[in-house]
Design a protein around this motif. Structure first.
Motif, PDB file in Angstrom:
ATOM      1  N   ASN A 135       0.626  -0.965   0.184  1.00 10.18           N
ATOM      2  CA  ASN A 135       0.287  -0.058  -0.478  1.00 10.18           C
ATOM      3  C   ASN A 135       0.731   1.488  -0.092  1.00 10.18           C
ATOM      4  N   PHE A 136       0.470   2.557   0.368  1.00  8.39           N
ATOM      5  CA  PHE A 136       0.468   3.597   0.128  1.00  8.39           C
ATOM      6  C   PHE A 136       1.612   3.906   1.409  1.00  8.39           C
ATOM      7  N   ASP A 137       1.402   3.326   2.544  1.00  9.72           N
ATOM      8  CA  ASP A 137       1.917   3.706   3.952  1.00  9.72           C
ATOM      9  C   ASP A 137       3.611   3.611   3.996  1.00  9.72           C
ATOM     10  N   PRO A 138       4.355   3.048   3.102  1.00 18.13           N
ATOM     11  CA  PRO A 138       5.887   3.158   3.186  1.00 18.13           C
ATOM     12  C   PRO A 138       6.239   4.792   2.353  1.00 18.13           C
ATOM     13  N   ILE A 139       5.087   4.831   1.244  1.00 16.01           N
ATOM     14  CA  ILE A 139       5.688   6.165   0.671  1.00 16.01           C
ATOM     15  C   ILE A 139       4.885   7.705   1.125  1.00 16.01           C
ATOM     16  N   PHE A 140       3.772   7.336   1.685  1.00 15.11           N
ATOM     17  CA  PHE A 140       3.230   8.350   2.832  1.00 15.11           C
ATOM     18  C   PHE A 140       2.976   8.420   4.227  1.00 15.11           C
ATOM     19  N   ASP A 141       3.450   9.846   4.473  1.00 18.27           N
ATOM     20  CA  ASP A 141       3.070   9.457   6.018  1.00 18.27           C
ATOM     21  C   ASP A 141       1.965  10.011   6.092  1.00 18.27           C
ATOM     22  N   TRP A 142       0.960  10.181   5.463  1.00 19.25           N
ATOM     23  CA  TRP A 142      -0.475  10.295   5.733  1.00 19.25           C
ATOM     24  C   TRP A 142      -1.326  10.289   5.069  1.00 19.25           C
ATOM     25  N   VAL A 143      -2.290   9.434   4.731  1.00 16.94           N
ATOM     26  CA  VAL A 143      -3.151   8.350   3.821  1.00 16.94           C
ATOM     27  C   VAL A 143      -4.466   9.132   4.141  1.00 16.94           C
ATOM     28  N   PHE A 144      -5.251  10.086   3.314  1.00 19.95           N
ATOM     29  CA  PHE A 144      -6.749  10.314   3.405  1.00 19.95           C
ATOM     30  C   PHE A 144      -7.669  10.071   2.516  1.00 19.95           C
ATOM     31  N   PHE A 145      -8.081   9.306   2.320  1.00 23.95           N
ATOM     32  CA  PHE A 145      -9.246   8.435   0.773  1.00 23.95           C
ATOM     33  C   PHE A 145     -10.614   9.006   1.807  1.00 23.95           C
ATOM     34  N   SER A 146     -11.535   9.619   0.766  1.00 20.74           N
ATOM     35  CA  SER A 146     -12.670   9.579   0.990  1.00 20.74           C
ATOM     36  C   SER A 146     -13.742   8.772   1.505  1.00 20.74           C
ATOM     37  N   HIS A 147     -13.424   7.628   1.405  1.00 19.79           N
ATOM     38  CA  HIS A 147     -14.332   6.736   1.258  1.00 19.79           C
ATOM     39  C   HIS A 147     -13.939   5.965   3.031  1.00 19.79           C
ATOM     40  N   GLU A 148     -12.823   6.532   3.831  1.00 21.67           N
ATOM     41  CA  GLU A 148     -12.752   6.610   5.033  1.00 21.67           C
ATOM     42  C   GLU A 148     -13.300   7.740   6.184  1.00 21.67           C
ATOM     43  N   MET A 149     -12.997   8.932   5.170  1.00 25.69           N
ATOM     44  CA  MET A 149     -13.797  10.177   5.774  1.00 25.69           C
ATOM     45  C   MET A 149     -14.911  10.168   5.941  1.00 25.69           C
ATOM     46  N   GLY A 150     -15.548   9.452   4.998  1.00 30.70           N
ATOM     47  CA  GLY A 150     -16.851  10.491   4.639  1.00 30.70           C
ATOM     48  C   GLY A 150     -16.877  11.419   4.558  1.00 30.70           C
ATOM     49  N   LEU A 151     -16.562  12.129   3.633  1.00 26.97           N
ATOM     50  CA  LEU A 151     -16.430  13.096   2.439  1.00 26.97           C
ATOM     51  C   LEU A 151     -15.390  13.554   2.062  1.00 26.97           C
ATOM     52  N   ALA A 152     -15.688  14.236   1.165  1.00 23.00           N
ATOM     53  CA  ALA A 152     -15.277  13.948  -0.223  1.00 23.00           C
ATOM     54  C   ALA A 152     -15.092  15.997  -0.766  1.00 23.00           C
ATOM     55  N   LYS A 153     -14.130  15.360  -1.903  1.00 26.29           N
ATOM     56  CA  LYS A 153     -13.258  17.133  -2.595  1.00 26.29           C
ATOM     57  C   LYS A 153     -14.444  16.905  -3.804  1.00 26.29           C
ATOM     58  N   PRO A 154     -14.629  18.642  -3.445  1.00 24.08           N
ATOM     59  CA  PRO A 154     -14.529  19.820  -3.171  1.00 24.08           C
ATOM     60  C   PRO A 154     -14.415  21.069  -1.536  1.00 24.08           C
ATOM     61  N   GLN A 155     -15.481  19.386  -1.231  1.00 25.18           N
ATOM     62  CA  GLN A 155     -16.316  19.541   0.497  1.00 25.18           C
ATOM     63  C   GLN A 155     -15.112  21.018   1.490  1.00 25.18           C
ATOM     64  N   ALA A 156     -15.721  22.101   2.036  1.00 26.60           N
ATOM     65  CA  ALA A 156     -14.887  22.700   2.777  1.00 26.60           C
ATOM     66  C   ALA A 156     -13.818  21.742   3.628  1.00 26.60           C
ATOM     67  N   GLU A 157     -15.260  20.484   4.536  1.00 21.18           N
ATOM     68  CA  GLU A 157     -14.926  20.275   5.035  1.00 21.18           C
ATOM     69  C   GLU A 157     -14.167  18.466   5.241  1.00 21.18           C
ATOM     70  N   ILE A 158     -13.736  18.620   4.244  1.00 20.60           N
ATOM     71  CA  ILE A 158     -12.168  17.544   4.139  1.00 20.60           C
ATOM     72  C   ILE A 158     -11.444  18.401   4.027  1.00 20.60           C
ATOM     73  N   TYR A 159     -11.461  19.369   3.474  1.00 21.83           N
ATOM     74  CA  TYR A 159     -10.364  20.256   3.985  1.00 21.83           C
ATOM     75  C   TYR A 159      -9.706  20.548   5.298  1.00 21.83           C
ATOM     76  N   GLU A 160     -10.661  20.885   5.948  1.00 23.55           N
ATOM     77  CA  GLU A 160     -10.727  21.427   7.516  1.00 23.55           C
ATOM     78  C   GLU A 160     -10.240  19.976   8.270  1.00 23.55           C
ATOM     79  N   LYS A 161     -11.321  18.555   7.747  1.00 27.85           N
ATOM     80  CA  LYS A 161     -10.792  17.538   8.993  1.00 27.85           C
ATOM     81  C   LYS A 161      -8.835  17.577   8.523  1.00 27.85           C
TER      82      LYS A 161
END
Length: 209
Positions: A135-161
């Motif tokens: 997966n991407f874990d060895p490459i990235f420090d942070w992984v934010f996926f919309s389906h795990e957050m319950g939010l999607a771009k370009p909603q302001a809430e996803i950037y705020e979270k």
């Protein structure tokens, strides 16, 4: 280093930033499976409510597959739905991952992507096949996926979270995305947003790192 904003976090979209995406190919291959009378539905597939619900994690993969079958009036098995759904996914060029590894020496790096579980399973298969990564874990420090957050771009809430989870303010983040709406959504919150209009944009941006 090229003149870049004074930042602590570099956040990248996946599609057409890290992984190649070809919507035209996917649409064409789905149309090949259908009669002409259903072709207009293919053109609207990525704008359907069930697609938006799926990328926000509001429905599971089983429900999504059933929705696809109902939408196209087909009895495709799950494997066929997944194959057609994943046809838009292309390569993950090694030099992009090498760039991220290099940047990780100077910044915290992350992904913020509108995606879904079927695509992520396929992306992980590509990572394993081509790069030996589960997966991407060895490459990235942070992984934010919309389906795990319950939010999607370009909603302001996803950037705020994302900013809350990063524990930082918007002026400490540079965000790279290929869609103008997502760039605007980030910029409206004060994030330095870079529109990725082609495969060389991120390399040009960091050419002196």
């Amino acid at each position: 280093m090229k003149k870049t904003p004074d930042a602590d976090f570099l956040i990248f979209d996946l599609g057409n930033v890290i992984i190649d995406i070809d919507y035209d190919k996917a649409i064409r291959l789905i149309k090949n499976e259908l009669s002409d009378s259903h072709h207009s539905k293919v053109d609207q597939l990525y704008r359907t409510p069930f697609h938006f619900d799926y990328e926000r994690g509001l429905i599971d993969s089983l429900t999504f597959r059933d929705a696809v079958r109902d939408y196209f009036e087909q009895s495709w098995p799950d494997e066929k739905v997944d194959e057609l759904w994943n046809n838009l996914l292309g390569k993950i060029p090694a030099h992009r991952l090498e760039l991220i590894k290099k940047l990780k020496q100077h910044f915290q790096v992350g992904v913020l992507s509108n995606t879904n579980l079927i695509h992520i399973h396929a992306v992980n298969d590509i990572l394993l096949r081509d790069h030996g990564l589960k997966n991407f874990d060895p490459i990235f420090d942070w992984v934010f996926f919309s389906h795990e957050m319950g939010l999607a771009k370009p909603q302001a809430e996803i950037y705020e979270k994302m900013l809350t989870d990063l524990g930082t303010s918007s002026d400490r983040v540079v965000f790279f995305d290929d869609l103008p709406a997502n760039i605007k959504g980030a910029a409206d919150l004060g994030i330095h947003a870079v529109h990725v209009t082609g495969p060389n944009v991120i390399f040009d941006f960091f050419k002196d790192v």
